[in-house]
Design a protein around this motif. Structure first.
Motif, short mmCIF file in Angstrom:
data_model
loop_
_atom_site.label_atom_id
_atom_site.label_comp_id
_atom_site.label_asym_id
_atom_site.label_seq_id
_atom_site.Cartn_x
_atom_site.Cartn_y
_atom_site.Cartn_z
N GLY A 1 0.80 -1.42 0.04
CA GLY A 1 0.20 0.32 0.08
C GLY A 1 1.03 0.90 0.35
N CYS A 2 0.23 2.45 0.42
CA CYS A 2 0.90 3.56 0.28
C CYS A 2 -0.10 4.63 0.87
CB CYS A 2 1.28 4.02 -1.29
SG CYS A 2 2.55 5.23 -1.64
N LYS A 3 0.79 5.83 1.80
CA LYS A 3 -0.04 6.37 2.23
C LYS A 3 0.09 8.13 1.28
CE LYS A 3 3.11 5.47 6.66
NZ LYS A 3 4.57 6.22 7.28
N GLY B 1 -1.98 8.84 -0.90
CA GLY B 1 -3.26 8.21 -1.99
C GLY B 1 -3.58 9.59 -3.26
N CYS B 2 -2.43 9.25 -3.80
CA CYS B 2 -2.63 9.62 -5.37
C CYS B 2 -3.64 9.54 -5.73
CB CYS B 2 -1.06 9.55 -6.40
SG CYS B 2 -0.11 10.12 -5.62
N ARG B 3 -4.77 9.74 -6.67
CA ARG B 3 -6.11 9.85 -6.81
C ARG B 3 -6.08 8.63 -7.78
NH1 ARG B 3 -10.63 13.51 -5.78
NH2 ARG B 3 -9.57 15.54 -4.21
N PHE B 4 -4.91 9.09 -8.76
CA PHE B 4 -5.15 8.45 -9.58
C PHE B 4 -4.79 6.78 -9.80
CE2 PHE B 4 -1.80 10.97 -10.04
CZ PHE B 4 -0.61 10.14 -9.83
N CYS B 5 -3.80 6.90 -8.40
CA CYS B 5 -3.20 5.27 -8.01
C CYS B 5 -3.91 4.24 -7.60
CB CYS B 5 -1.87 5.77 -7.67
SG CYS B 5 -1.15 4.03 -7.36
N GLU B 6 -3.51 2.74 -8.08
CA GLU B 6 -4.55 1.79 -7.49
C GLU B 6 -3.67 1.74 -6.10
OE1 GLU B 6 -7.18 0.68 -9.02
OE2 GLU B 6 -7.73 -0.03 -7.44
FE1 SF4 Z 1 1.89 6.17 -3.95
FE2 SF4 Z 1 0.72 5.42 -5.88
FE3 SF4 Z 1 0.81 8.47 -5.45
FE4 SF4 Z 1 3.46 6.27 -6.10
S1 SF4 Z 1 1.67 7.24 -7.30
S2 SF4 Z 1 3.23 8.48 -3.44
S3 SF4 Z 1 2.80 4.40 -5.06
S4 SF4 Z 1 -0.16 5.97 -4.17
#
Ligand code: SF4
Ligand code: SAH
Length: 362
Positions: free
Chosen positions: A127-129, A131-136
């Motif tokens: 996962g990831c903190k 929170g980019c809108r376009f990213c799963e």
């Molecule tokens: Fe995280 Fe995806 Fe944004 Fe990269 S693009 S920082 S993986 S949410």
């Protein structure tokens, strides 16, 4: 602390655990010295057998047949925490695989065939903190950091379970590498050692959403050949903060300053990633703003048409508009690469990791 062997308490005694995926050559040599009275000679053999050749029966190496006591001790103490490859799908030679760790959580990695060799895209977190809108991955939220051992484990799995030659490594899988800096640094130390996996720094790329402390820390490591990628994705703060909330903390002017003061090697380039979203960041005005932002920076700009993800109601930029956008920037002297995403039909494309459960199993 990363890199040290762990001492686990069992009953009244202590057991040494040497994790071969975590320890650098020097740390391993030191441990072999302080615990067993051995040193670099055997550390080298272990790295050669396990990390370079994928031989988990390292004790069959001639050097160990001559040191039976050490072999007995190491059989108990040495850990090779190979992750279970729980799923694997492939299409057009792109392979997406999941590694399941002890707590049953899974990372996602992708083997991408390039012209003459494979690139492995690895995860630094589950996962990831950001929170980019376009990213799963952003959609799924943050589960946990991966340890250096788990990061290295993905490479071991690609090399020796899936048996693929890997030339380049990119930290472009799940997670934000600079949010897990120490573990990523340690993993790179292990992966780049010539005695083991032997990935030269110039074959490793770390991609960030723009965490300035991370950029500064990477610069201070004095690793001039490591490649730094920035996921920019927008031409101005308004659009970038909408798409990537992290931009509110690290606005574009600050990012630019951090890149300008980064100790880039002579003739080195930053890789700038820019996801093209129809009607949102792909107009001529946007191209002009982007060109201005990039003007003082030595860059290679990767244009990536948006891959489909859940809950992001936008479409990718259509081919002819990608070409127009690229042509405008090229005209301003910017080195542009149009990347047609690979593996999007198996949810293995950029930004699609995190949809593991929806894979079609072979
Ligand atoms: Fe995280 Fe995806 Fe944004 Fe990269 S693009 S920082 S993986 S949410
Ligand atoms: N967190 C780091 C490393 C992950 S890299 C970073 O963001 O740089 C993931 C890359 O895929 C980033 O460049 C991101 O901009 C891109 N990406 C995310 N979602 C995408 C999507 N839906 N389509 C195409 N690229 C996407």
């Amino acid at each position: 602390m990363v890199g040290m062997s762990t001492f686990l308490r069992y009953g009244v005694g202590y057991r040494v655990v040497l994790d071969i995926f975590t320890l650098t050559f020097h740390e391993l040599s030191e441990q072999l010295g302080s615990v067993y009275g051995k040193g670099p000679f055997h550390a080298k053999v272990l790295m050669r057998e396990i990390l370079k050749s994928g031989n988990v029966n390292w004790h069959n190496a001639p050097e160990f047949r001559q040191s039976q006591k050490l072999t007995r001790q190491l059989t108990m103490d040495l850990e090779i925490p190979i992750p279970e490859v729980s799923r694997c799908v492939s299409e057009n030679s792109t392979i997406k695989f999941l590694c399941r760790f002890k707590d049953s959580l899974e990372s996602e990695s992708v083997i991408i065939p390039m012209q003459r060799h494979n690139t492995l895209c690895i995860s630094s977190q589950i996962g990831c903190k950001m929170g980019c809108r376009f990213c799963e991955t952003g959609n799924m939220g943050f589960k946990r950091h991966l340890s250096a051992s788990e990061i290295v484990g993905q490479v071991f799995a690609a090399r020796f379970i899936l048996k693929k030659e890997i030339r380049n490594l990119v930290f472009m899988g799940m997670g934000e590498p600079f949010d897990n800096f120490e573990q990523v640094r340690q993993a790179i130390e292990v992966l780049s050692d010539q005695r083991g996996f032997d990935f030269a720094h110039r074959r490793i790329t770390v991609s960030t959403a723009g965490l300035i402390e991370g950029i500064t820390r990477l610069g201070k490591l004095n690793w001039p050949r490591i490649n730094l990628a920035l996921s920019l994705n927008a031409p101005n703060d308004e659009i970038r903060s909408y798409l990537m909330p992290v931009n509110k903390r690290y606005p574009m002017a600050e990012l630019k300053k951090a890149l300008i003061s980064y100790p880039l090697r002579k003739k080195g380039l930053f890789l700038i990633e820019y996801v093209l979203i129809n009607g949102l960041n792909d107009s001529e005005t946007h191209a002009r703003e982007l060109a201005e932002f990039l003007a003082p920076l030595p860059v290679r700009l990767n244009l990536i048409p948006l891959n489909k993800t859940h809950g992001f109601p936008h479409d990718h930029t259509h081919d002819k508009d990608v070409h127009r956008f690229a042509a405008f920037l090229e005209d301003k002297g910017i080195y542009v690469i149009k990347r047609w995403s690979k593996g999007s039909s198996l949810s293995a494309g950029c930004g699609q990791l995190g949809s593991g459960a929806s894979l079609n199993l072979p």
